[in-house]
Write a protein that holds these residues in place. Structure first.
Motif, mmCIF file in Angstrom:
data_model
loop_
_atom_site.group_PDB
_atom_site.id
_atom_site.type_symbol
_atom_site.label_atom_id
_atom_site.label_comp_id
_atom_site.label_asym_id
_atom_site.label_seq_id
_atom_site.Cartn_x
_atom_site.Cartn_y
_atom_site.Cartn_z
ATOM 1 N N SER A 275 0.911 -1.206 -0.615
ATOM 2 C CA SER A 275 -0.208 -0.177 -0.298
ATOM 3 C C SER A 275 0.641 0.899 -0.405
ATOM 4 C CB SER A 275 -1.120 -0.277 0.869
ATOM 5 O OG SER A 275 -2.045 -1.044 1.025
ATOM 6 N N ASP A 276 0.852 1.909 -0.358
ATOM 7 C CA ASP A 276 0.867 3.950 -0.691
ATOM 8 C C ASP A 276 2.459 3.479 -0.948
ATOM 9 O OD1 ASP A 276 -1.469 4.413 0.609
ATOM 10 O OD2 ASP A 276 -1.011 3.676 2.501
ATOM 11 N N SER A 310 -3.528 -1.503 -2.441
ATOM 12 C CA SER A 310 -4.116 0.141 -1.864
ATOM 13 C C SER A 310 -3.528 0.867 -2.389
ATOM 14 C CB SER A 310 -5.358 0.363 -1.390
ATOM 15 O OG SER A 310 -4.507 0.049 -0.098
ATOM 16 N N GLY A 311 -3.883 1.835 -3.030
ATOM 17 C CA GLY A 311 -2.740 3.466 -2.650
ATOM 18 C C GLY A 311 -1.662 3.531 -3.569
ATOM 19 N N ARG A 313 -0.397 4.973 -6.751
ATOM 20 C CA ARG A 313 -1.015 6.182 -7.830
ATOM 21 C C ARG A 313 -0.794 5.485 -8.751
ATOM 22 N NH1 ARG A 313 2.891 11.445 -5.943
ATOM 23 N NH2 ARG A 313 2.253 10.618 -3.611
ATOM 24 N N GLY A 339 -8.474 1.904 -5.061
ATOM 25 C CA GLY A 339 -7.186 2.987 -4.713
ATOM 26 C C GLY A 339 -6.502 3.058 -5.504
ATOM 27 N N ASN A 340 -6.603 2.582 -6.806
ATOM 28 C CA ASN A 340 -4.579 2.267 -6.877
ATOM 29 C C ASN A 340 -5.304 3.550 -8.250
ATOM 30 O OD1 ASN A 340 -3.063 0.408 -5.890
ATOM 31 N ND2 ASN A 340 -5.422 -0.302 -5.904
ATOM 32 N N GLY A 441 -4.968 0.433 3.606
ATOM 33 C CA GLY A 441 -3.828 1.764 3.245
ATOM 34 C C GLY A 441 -2.968 0.998 4.120
#
Length: 452
Positions: A275-276, A310-311, A313, A339-340, A441
């Motif tokens: 994530s992120d 997730s997350g 970019r 959320g990607n 996340g």
């Protein structure tokens, strides 16, 4: 640069895996105690204490026999350590205060070439190559190039059979120029309960093994160029229950001809939180890889299942062909990918038997991906390869100045637990026990049922 844009080929191959092993082997190790009054090891099962009995970690390791424990008291040890004897356990009394410090002068912190040996419960930092290296490479004269050089002689796997049996547990590796924990030409191992941050290439790397018979589990990697990297590592390789967050790229699975044993195949990624991975407070990656949860470049027959992704970019899961190797017959199943930039991407005109089933996702590319490529039925070919949105990678920072991590959980009962060599590892894990992580996340945690 390949389409996947997460490989480090132009830059990282100045620091090749074989050269990294050679770098340590070119650093002279201590030959033994300077004082004849220092007691030698007393046979298998002895505890050799540093600095009470031996003035340096290397002196104690040189006297250790199979089955011995080298127990290191808190302190900063400015040395490189090589474990060549079999079944030696090197353990810190406290994970956070036993530190092997390279001072940005020495290549590697701890190199293990002795089968069945273990490194646990200590910190390795500030090295010009690797924190902890497990390898079957024992002769630096067989390799060419060096730090800053572009070429190397590809490893002769017959001349250098893999190290058999290794374990890294409760290791903190930070601010090293290449890899934090690195298994290359090594098999039958475990990397577990460890933390890696600030590496200019990868926090944890498993490369060139077939069959690997290796498990990477319950680790946390962040603020690295790549969190977890797998290259030409195949067959019974399990990456389970790890957290890869706030790297530039969470995880990569690659095939290439710069190392032996291509193509990569048959690894399992399950129960991980990826994530992120968009961190600008991390070392810069020369070819611009950024914002990817997990990328598979030229890998085949891999399983990516029960992961929270997730997350990121650019892409959550990105599959592409690289260097003449197709991404084929990979199964992406039962993941939560949300959320990607684009959640699922098959960046190849040919479907290649890859399948996507039971995932939770919002955006996919090609648009027909999930309907046309379920597991168990053939799909494709596609009129055009899928794509992920372009993301401009921020410049990042030198690995030398990535902030040091906070204290990490130490090994329970480190002073009293008998040593356990890395023999008979890891056994085949129950991958289904690594369920989809909870939360969202970077707070995601794996729900692992009973069993290892």
């Amino acid at each position: 640069m390949v389409a996947l844009a997460f490989r480090l080929v132009p830059w990282r191959r100045r620091w090749t895996p074989v050269v990294a092993a050679a770098l340590l082997l070119l650093v002279p190790a201590c030959s033994g105690p300077a004082d004849d009054s220092v007691p030698p090891g007393r046979g298998p099962g002895a505890t050799l204490r540093v600095p009470r009995d031996y003035g340096s970690v290397q002196q104690a390791v040189d006297h250790a026999r199979a089955g011995d424990l080298v127990l290191v008291a808190p302190g900063v040890y400015r040395e490189s350590v090589t474990i060549a004897a079999p079944r030696v356990v090197l353990r810190g009394a406290d994970r956070n205060s036993v530190v092997i410090d390279g001072e940005f002068r020495r290549a590697n912190g701890v190199t293990v070439t002795g089968p069945g040996s273990v490194v646990e419960n200590l910190t390795v930092r500030n090295h010009l190559a690797n924190g902890v290296l497990f390898t079957g490479v024992t002769d630096a004269s067989r390799h060419t190039g060096g730090a800053g050089g572009a070429g190397y002689e590809r490893l002769d796997t017959k001349a250098y059979p893999p190290l058999r049996g290794f374990r890294a547990s409760y290791i903190t590796a930070h601010n090293n120029a290449l890899y934090g924990i690195y298994a290359f030409d090594a098999r039958e191992g475990v990397i577990e309960d460890s933390y890696a941050s600030g590496q200019a290439d990868s926090g944890i790397y498993v490369g060139q093994c077939r069959p690997c018979l290796t498990t990477v589990r319950r680790n946390t990697v962040e603020h690295n160029a790549v969190g977890i990297e797998v290259t030409n590592a195949s067959e019974e390789l399990y990456v389970l229950g790890n957290t890869a967050r706030r790297n530039r790229v969470g995880a990569t699975v690659n095939s290439n001809d710069l190392e032996a044993l291509a193509p990569q195949h048959r690894a399992v990624f399950a129960g991980n939180a990826l994530s992120d991975n968009n961190d600008d407070h991390s070392p810069e990656q020369a070819d611009g890889g950024f914002g990817i949860g997990i990328g598979l470049g030229g890998g085949t027959d891999n399983a990516v299942e029960h992961n929270l992704i997730s997350g990121n970019r650019r892409a959550g899961v990105l599959l592409t062909d690289v260097a003449g190797y197709p991404a084929a017959r990979n199964a992406v199943r039962a993941n939560r990918v949300t959320g990607n930039g684009t959640d699922l991407v098959l960046a190849s005109a040919a479907q290649g038997g890859n399948c996507f089933d039971g995932n939770t996702q919002d955006r996919v590319s090609p648009a027909e991906l999930t309907e046309a490529a379920p597991c168990g039925r053939s799909g494709g070919p596609w009129p055009a390869p899928g794509s992920a949105p372009a993301v401009t990678a921020p410049p990042g920072m030198s690995f030398r100045i990535v902030p040091a991590p906070p204290p990490q959980l130490s090994m329970p009962r480190a002073l009293s637990t008998p040593p356990s060599a890395a023999v008979g590892l890891p056994g085949r894990p129950d991958t289904q026990s690594y369920a989809l992580p909870t939360g969202s996340g970077s707070q995601g945690r794996s729900r692992r049922r009973r069993g290892r």
